[in-house]
Design an enzyme around this catalytic site. Structure first.
Site, mmCIF file in Angstrom:
data_model
loop_
_atom_site.group_PDB
_atom_site.id
_atom_site.type_symbol
_atom_site.label_atom_id
_atom_site.label_comp_id
_atom_site.label_asym_id
_atom_site.label_seq_id
_atom_site.Cartn_x
_atom_site.Cartn_y
_atom_site.Cartn_z
ATOM 1 N N ASP A 96 22.075 -20.189 -30.905
ATOM 2 C CA ASP A 96 20.643 -20.415 -30.728
ATOM 3 C C ASP A 96 20.215 -19.498 -29.594
ATOM 4 O O ASP A 96 20.289 -19.860 -28.425
ATOM 5 C CB ASP A 96 20.378 -21.880 -30.396
ATOM 6 C CG ASP A 96 18.914 -22.153 -30.113
ATOM 7 O OD1 ASP A 96 18.070 -21.277 -30.389
ATOM 8 O OD2 ASP A 96 18.614 -23.244 -29.620
ATOM 9 N N ASP A 100 17.200 -18.093 -28.835
ATOM 10 C CA ASP A 100 15.881 -18.316 -28.246
ATOM 11 C C ASP A 100 15.909 -19.481 -27.276
ATOM 12 O O ASP A 100 15.960 -20.642 -27.667
ATOM 13 C CB ASP A 100 14.866 -18.559 -29.366
ATOM 14 C CG ASP A 100 13.438 -18.595 -28.871
ATOM 15 O OD1 ASP A 100 13.192 -18.153 -27.744
ATOM 16 O OD2 ASP A 100 12.576 -19.062 -29.624
ATOM 17 N N ASP A 116 4.090 -22.349 -17.095
ATOM 18 C CA ASP A 116 4.694 -23.686 -16.996
ATOM 19 C C ASP A 116 4.208 -24.599 -18.115
ATOM 20 O O ASP A 116 4.975 -25.407 -18.642
ATOM 21 C CB ASP A 116 4.429 -24.311 -15.632
ATOM 22 C CG ASP A 116 5.271 -23.677 -14.542
ATOM 23 O OD1 ASP A 116 6.393 -23.224 -14.838
ATOM 24 O OD2 ASP A 116 4.803 -23.633 -13.389
#
Length: 96
Positions: A10, A12, A41
């Site tokens: 994975d 990403d 954020d």
């Protein structure tokens, strides 16, 4: 009979820091459709469960239907061309 070993990564958000490019494409799509942008954020909190879910969390509440699909399409098109602008491996990943 040959034995095959398969590895699944994975990338990403696990091996690659993709947040800056995801935030840039999110904000590009929002701005293109006259919607307020988000801080990095905020986008960090929106990430998880795929791009559709990211954009559902990013668009103003009540945005749906065709308008949402247009924003999502704008995001996808932008990210297709800019997904490696600032993406980089997390520290220590390359030596690993």
């Amino acid at each position: 009979m040959k034995e095959y070993i398969t590895y699944i990564f994975d990338l990403d958000g696990t091996l690659l820091d993709t947040l800056a490019d995801l935030a840039a494409s999110t904000n590009y799509a929002l701005q293109a459709h006259g919607m307020p942008q988000h801080s990095i954020d905020d986008v960090r909190r929106f990430v998880g469960n795929g791009v559709r879910k990211l954009m559902e969390r990013a668009v103003p509440e009540g945005t749906g239907g065709e308008q949402f699909e247009q924003v999502l399409a704008t995001f996808r098109e932008h990210y297709l061309h800019h997904n490696l602008d600032r993406t980089k491996p997390y520290p220590g990943i390359l030596p690993l």
